[in-house]
Design a protein around this motif. Structure first.
Motif, short mmCIF file in Angstrom:
data_model
loop_
_atom_site.label_atom_id
_atom_site.label_comp_id
_atom_site.label_asym_id
_atom_site.label_seq_id
_atom_site.Cartn_x
_atom_site.Cartn_y
_atom_site.Cartn_z
N LEU A 1 19.53 -78.62 43.94
CA LEU A 1 18.71 -78.81 45.15
C LEU A 1 18.94 -77.77 46.25
CD1 LEU A 1 19.11 -82.70 45.43
CD2 LEU A 1 17.21 -81.46 44.39
N LYS A 2 19.87 -76.84 46.01
CA LYS A 2 20.25 -75.87 47.05
C LYS A 2 19.05 -75.04 47.56
CE LYS A 2 23.94 -74.15 49.20
NZ LYS A 2 24.76 -74.96 50.10
N GLY A 3 18.06 -74.86 46.70
CA GLY A 3 16.91 -74.01 47.06
C GLY A 3 16.00 -74.59 48.13
N TYR A 4 16.13 -75.87 48.43
CA TYR A 4 15.24 -76.49 49.44
C TYR A 4 15.75 -76.19 50.85
CZ TYR A 4 13.12 -79.13 45.62
OH TYR A 4 12.45 -79.48 44.46
N SER A 5 14.81 -75.91 51.75
CA SER A 5 15.21 -75.56 53.13
C SER A 5 15.92 -76.72 53.83
CB SER A 5 13.98 -75.13 53.94
OG SER A 5 13.01 -76.17 53.93
N GLU A 6 15.56 -77.95 53.47
CA GLU A 6 16.20 -79.12 54.10
C GLU A 6 17.28 -79.72 53.20
OE1 GLU A 6 13.34 -81.54 56.73
OE2 GLU A 6 12.07 -80.76 55.12
N TYR A 7 17.98 -78.83 52.50
CA TYR A 7 18.98 -79.25 51.51
C TYR A 7 19.99 -80.26 52.06
CZ TYR A 7 23.32 -79.02 48.83
OH TYR A 7 24.46 -79.36 48.15
N LEU B 1 9.43 -84.12 47.02
CA LEU B 1 10.24 -83.79 45.84
C LEU B 1 9.60 -84.30 44.54
CD1 LEU B 1 13.68 -84.77 47.42
CD2 LEU B 1 12.91 -82.44 46.98
N GLN B 2 8.31 -84.63 44.59
CA GLN B 2 7.65 -85.22 43.42
C GLN B 2 7.71 -84.34 42.18
OE1 GLN B 2 6.44 -85.05 46.48
NE2 GLN B 2 5.66 -87.05 47.12
N ASP B 3 7.79 -83.00 42.38
CA ASP B 3 7.77 -82.09 41.22
C ASP B 3 9.17 -81.70 40.73
OD1 ASP B 3 5.01 -82.08 41.30
OD2 ASP B 3 4.93 -80.38 42.70
#
Length: 236
Positions: free
Chosen positions: A116-122, A155-157
Protein backbone atom coordinates in the motif's frame (compact mmCIF):
# COMPACT_ATOMS: atom_id res chain seq x y z
CA UNK A 1 10.02 -36.94 7.79
CA UNK A 2 10.91 -37.43 11.48
CA UNK A 3 8.87 -37.80 14.65
CA UNK A 4 9.95 -39.68 17.74
CA UNK A 5 8.09 -41.02 20.79
CA UNK A 6 8.49 -37.66 22.58
CA UNK A 7 6.78 -35.84 19.69
CA UNK A 8 3.92 -38.34 19.69
CA UNK A 9 3.47 -38.11 23.47
CA UNK A 10 3.51 -34.30 23.33
CA UNK A 11 0.93 -34.31 20.52
CA UNK A 12 -1.40 -36.51 22.58
CA UNK A 13 -1.40 -33.89 25.34
CA UNK A 14 -1.12 -30.62 23.41
CA UNK A 15 -2.23 -31.35 19.84
CA UNK A 16 -5.33 -29.09 19.79
CA UNK A 17 -3.54 -26.38 17.82
CA UNK A 18 -0.59 -26.80 15.43
CA UNK A 19 1.44 -24.16 13.63
CA UNK A 20 3.22 -25.11 10.42
CA UNK A 21 5.80 -22.98 8.63
CA UNK A 22 8.45 -23.58 5.95
CA UNK A 23 10.35 -20.28 6.11
CA UNK A 24 13.29 -21.74 8.03
CA UNK A 25 16.71 -22.53 6.64
CA UNK A 26 16.98 -24.26 3.31
CA UNK A 27 19.80 -26.79 3.57
CA UNK A 28 22.52 -27.52 1.05
CA UNK A 29 20.16 -29.83 -0.83
CA UNK A 30 17.77 -26.88 -1.29
CA UNK A 31 15.17 -28.57 0.91
CA UNK A 32 13.08 -26.33 3.20
CA UNK A 33 12.73 -27.48 6.82
CA UNK A 34 9.08 -27.82 7.84
CA UNK A 35 8.33 -28.29 11.57
CA UNK A 36 4.93 -29.03 13.18
CA UNK A 37 4.90 -26.98 16.37
CA UNK A 38 2.56 -26.57 19.34
CA UNK A 39 2.61 -25.01 22.81
CA UNK A 40 2.80 -26.86 26.14
CA UNK A 41 1.47 -26.13 29.66
CA UNK A 42 4.44 -23.82 30.37
CA UNK A 43 3.85 -21.74 27.24
CA UNK A 44 6.97 -23.28 25.66
CA UNK A 45 7.13 -24.27 21.99
CA UNK A 46 7.12 -28.03 21.46
CA UNK A 47 7.82 -30.10 18.39
CA UNK A 48 5.30 -32.58 16.95
CA UNK A 49 7.58 -33.79 14.14
CA UNK A 50 9.18 -32.22 11.08
CA UNK A 51 10.05 -32.79 7.46
CA UNK A 52 12.57 -31.79 4.83
CA UNK A 53 10.72 -31.21 1.57
CA UNK A 54 12.02 -30.96 -1.98
CA UNK A 55 9.04 -28.93 -3.26
CA UNK A 56 6.44 -26.55 -1.88
CA UNK A 57 3.52 -27.72 -4.00
CA UNK A 58 0.18 -29.29 -3.02
CA UNK A 59 1.32 -32.87 -3.75
CA UNK A 60 4.37 -32.55 -1.47
CA UNK A 61 2.38 -30.99 1.37
CA UNK A 62 -0.27 -33.73 1.06
CA UNK A 63 2.49 -36.36 1.38
CA UNK A 64 4.01 -34.63 4.42
CA UNK A 65 0.68 -34.05 6.19
CA UNK A 66 -0.39 -37.66 5.57
CA UNK A 67 2.94 -39.02 6.85
CA UNK A 68 2.62 -36.87 9.98
CA UNK A 69 -1.06 -37.73 10.56
CA UNK A 70 -0.31 -41.43 10.21
CA UNK A 71 2.45 -41.08 12.82
CA UNK A 72 0.07 -39.24 15.19
CA UNK A 73 -2.37 -42.21 15.28
CA UNK A 74 -4.55 -40.64 12.54
CA UNK A 75 -5.74 -38.01 15.03
CA UNK A 76 -5.96 -34.64 13.17
CA UNK A 77 -5.56 -31.30 14.99
CA UNK A 78 -8.63 -29.14 15.73
CA UNK A 79 -6.89 -26.04 14.37
CA UNK A 80 -3.83 -25.21 12.28
CA UNK A 81 -2.01 -21.91 11.62
CA UNK A 82 0.06 -21.36 8.45
CA UNK A 83 1.07 -18.48 6.23
CA UNK A 84 -1.02 -17.53 3.16
CA UNK A 85 0.08 -20.32 0.86
CA UNK A 86 -2.37 -21.73 -1.70
CA UNK A 87 -0.63 -25.13 -1.96
CA UNK A 88 -0.66 -25.50 1.83
CA UNK A 89 -4.33 -24.52 1.95
CA UNK A 90 -5.24 -27.14 -0.70
CA UNK A 91 -3.31 -29.84 1.20
CA UNK A 92 -4.96 -28.92 4.52
CA UNK A 93 -8.43 -29.10 2.94
CA UNK A 94 -7.54 -32.55 1.59
CA UNK A 95 -5.81 -34.10 4.64
CA UNK A 96 -7.42 -32.20 7.57
CA UNK A 97 -10.89 -31.34 6.17
CA UNK A 98 -12.40 -30.66 9.63
CA UNK A 99 -9.51 -28.61 11.06
CA UNK A 100 -10.00 -24.86 11.42
CA UNK A 101 -7.35 -23.21 9.23
CA UNK A 102 -6.03 -19.77 10.16
CA UNK A 103 -3.56 -17.54 8.29
CA UNK A 104 -0.69 -15.99 10.23
CA UNK A 105 -1.80 -12.47 11.17
CA UNK A 106 1.77 -11.19 11.54
CA UNK A 107 2.75 -12.23 7.99
CA UNK A 108 -0.30 -10.42 6.57
CA UNK A 109 0.20 -7.16 8.52
CA UNK A 110 3.92 -7.16 7.65
CA UNK A 111 2.98 -6.81 3.95
CA UNK A 112 1.09 -3.51 4.43
CA UNK A 113 4.03 -1.21 3.44
CA UNK A 114 4.91 -3.31 0.38
CA UNK A 115 1.30 -3.49 -0.87
CA UNK A 116 0.00 0.00 0.00
CA UNK A 117 3.03 2.33 0.15
CA UNK A 118 2.23 3.74 -3.31
CA UNK A 119 -0.95 5.52 -2.12
CA UNK A 120 -0.62 9.20 -1.24
CA UNK A 121 -2.72 8.69 1.91
CA UNK A 122 -0.75 5.61 2.95
CA UNK A 123 -0.45 6.52 6.66
CA UNK A 124 -4.22 7.07 7.02
CA UNK A 125 -5.01 3.85 5.13
CA UNK A 126 -2.58 1.88 7.29
CA UNK A 127 -4.11 3.32 10.49
CA UNK A 128 -7.67 2.51 9.39
CA UNK A 129 -6.71 -0.99 8.25
CA UNK A 130 -5.03 -1.77 11.58
CA UNK A 131 -7.99 -0.27 13.43
CA UNK A 132 -10.44 -2.47 11.48
CA UNK A 133 -8.43 -5.62 12.18
CA UNK A 134 -7.25 -5.17 15.77
CA UNK A 135 -10.03 -3.08 17.33
CA UNK A 136 -13.17 -4.69 15.88
CA UNK A 137 -14.60 -6.95 18.56
CA UNK A 138 -17.79 -7.72 16.59
CA UNK A 139 -17.95 -8.92 12.97
CA UNK A 140 -20.46 -6.15 12.09
CA UNK A 141 -18.01 -3.50 13.34
CA UNK A 142 -15.24 -4.93 11.14
CA UNK A 143 -17.52 -5.01 8.08
CA UNK A 144 -18.51 -1.34 8.54
CA UNK A 145 -14.94 -0.14 9.15
CA UNK A 146 -13.53 -2.12 6.21
CA UNK A 147 -16.25 -0.87 3.87
CA UNK A 148 -15.64 2.75 5.01
CA UNK A 149 -11.91 2.39 4.37
CA UNK A 150 -12.39 0.94 0.86
CA UNK A 151 -14.82 3.67 -0.25
CA UNK A 152 -13.07 6.60 1.51
CA UNK A 153 -9.66 5.89 -0.09
CA UNK A 154 -11.05 4.43 -3.38
CA UNK A 155 -9.36 1.05 -2.90
CA UNK A 156 -11.91 -1.00 -4.87
CA UNK A 157 -9.28 -2.03 -7.45
CA UNK A 158 -6.65 -3.22 -4.98
CA UNK A 159 -6.37 -6.99 -5.59
CA UNK A 160 -4.41 -7.65 -2.39
CA UNK A 161 -7.12 -6.11 -0.19
CA UNK A 162 -9.80 -7.91 -2.24
CA UNK A 163 -8.10 -11.26 -1.58
CA UNK A 164 -7.74 -10.49 2.13
CA UNK A 165 -11.41 -9.55 2.40
CA UNK A 166 -12.52 -12.74 0.60
CA UNK A 167 -10.45 -14.80 3.09
CA UNK A 168 -11.35 -12.68 6.16
CA UNK A 169 -12.75 -15.70 8.04
CA UNK A 170 -9.20 -17.15 8.05
CA UNK A 171 -7.29 -14.29 9.67
CA UNK A 172 -9.32 -11.39 11.14
CA UNK A 173 -9.42 -11.93 14.95
CA UNK A 174 -13.17 -11.31 15.34
CA UNK A 175 -13.91 -14.09 12.80
CA UNK A 176 -11.78 -16.77 14.50
CA UNK A 177 -12.75 -16.11 18.11
CA UNK A 178 -15.07 -19.12 18.25
CA UNK A 179 -12.12 -21.56 18.16
CA UNK A 180 -9.41 -22.40 20.76
CA UNK A 181 -5.97 -21.20 19.55
CA UNK A 182 -3.82 -21.72 22.68
CA UNK A 183 -3.01 -18.00 22.64
CA UNK A 184 -1.53 -18.12 19.13
CA UNK A 185 -2.42 -15.96 16.13
CA UNK A 186 0.81 -16.34 14.17
CA UNK A 187 3.32 -18.95 13.02
CA UNK A 188 5.97 -17.33 15.20
CA UNK A 189 5.98 -20.47 17.36
CA UNK A 190 7.35 -22.31 14.33
CA UNK A 191 9.87 -19.54 13.84
CA UNK A 192 10.92 -19.67 17.50
CA UNK A 193 11.32 -23.44 17.12
CA UNK A 194 13.52 -22.70 14.10
CA UNK A 195 15.60 -20.44 16.34
CA UNK A 196 15.83 -23.30 18.81
CA UNK A 197 17.52 -25.46 16.16
CA UNK A 198 20.09 -22.72 15.48
CA UNK A 199 23.41 -23.77 16.95
CA UNK A 200 22.60 -27.39 16.16
CA UNK A 201 21.89 -27.29 12.41
CA UNK A 202 22.66 -24.84 9.62
CA UNK A 203 22.50 -24.70 5.82
CA UNK A 204 25.67 -26.83 5.52
CA UNK A 205 24.47 -29.69 7.75
CA UNK A 206 24.29 -33.01 5.89
CA UNK A 207 21.22 -35.23 6.18
CA UNK A 208 23.13 -37.76 8.31
CA UNK A 209 24.35 -35.04 10.69
CA UNK A 210 20.88 -33.54 10.76
CA UNK A 211 19.34 -36.64 12.37
CA UNK A 212 21.99 -36.68 15.13
CA UNK A 213 21.83 -32.93 15.79
CA UNK A 214 18.03 -33.00 15.74
CA UNK A 215 18.11 -35.53 18.58
CA UNK A 216 20.51 -33.38 20.62
CA UNK A 217 18.30 -30.33 20.11
CA UNK A 218 15.22 -32.26 21.24
CA UNK A 219 16.96 -33.58 24.39
CA UNK A 220 17.82 -29.97 25.28
CA UNK A 221 14.15 -29.02 24.78
CA UNK A 222 12.98 -31.87 27.04
CA UNK A 223 15.41 -30.80 29.79
CA UNK A 224 13.98 -27.27 29.69
CA UNK A 225 10.46 -28.65 30.09
CA UNK A 226 11.55 -30.84 33.04
CA UNK A 227 13.15 -27.76 34.67
CA UNK A 228 9.91 -25.81 34.23
CA UNK A 229 7.91 -28.74 35.71
CA UNK A 230 10.21 -28.85 38.73
CA UNK A 231 9.95 -25.10 39.27
CA UNK A 232 6.15 -25.10 39.10
CA UNK A 233 5.89 -28.05 41.49
CA UNK A 234 8.15 -26.42 44.07
CA UNK A 235 6.70 -22.88 44.06
CA UNK A 236 3.31 -21.34 44.76
Amino acid sequence: FWADARCRAAYKEFGDVVTFDTTYLTNRYDMPFAPFVGVNHHGQSILFGCGLISNEDTKTFVWLFEAWLNCMSSNPPNAIITDQDRAMQNAIEHVFPKARHRWCLWHIMKKIPEKLKGYSEYESIKFQLQNSVYDSIAIDTFEIRWSDMISKYKLQDNDWLKGLYDGRHRWVPCFVRDCFWAGMSTTQRSESMNGFFDGYVNAKTSLREFVEKYDCALKDKVEKEVDADTRSLSTV
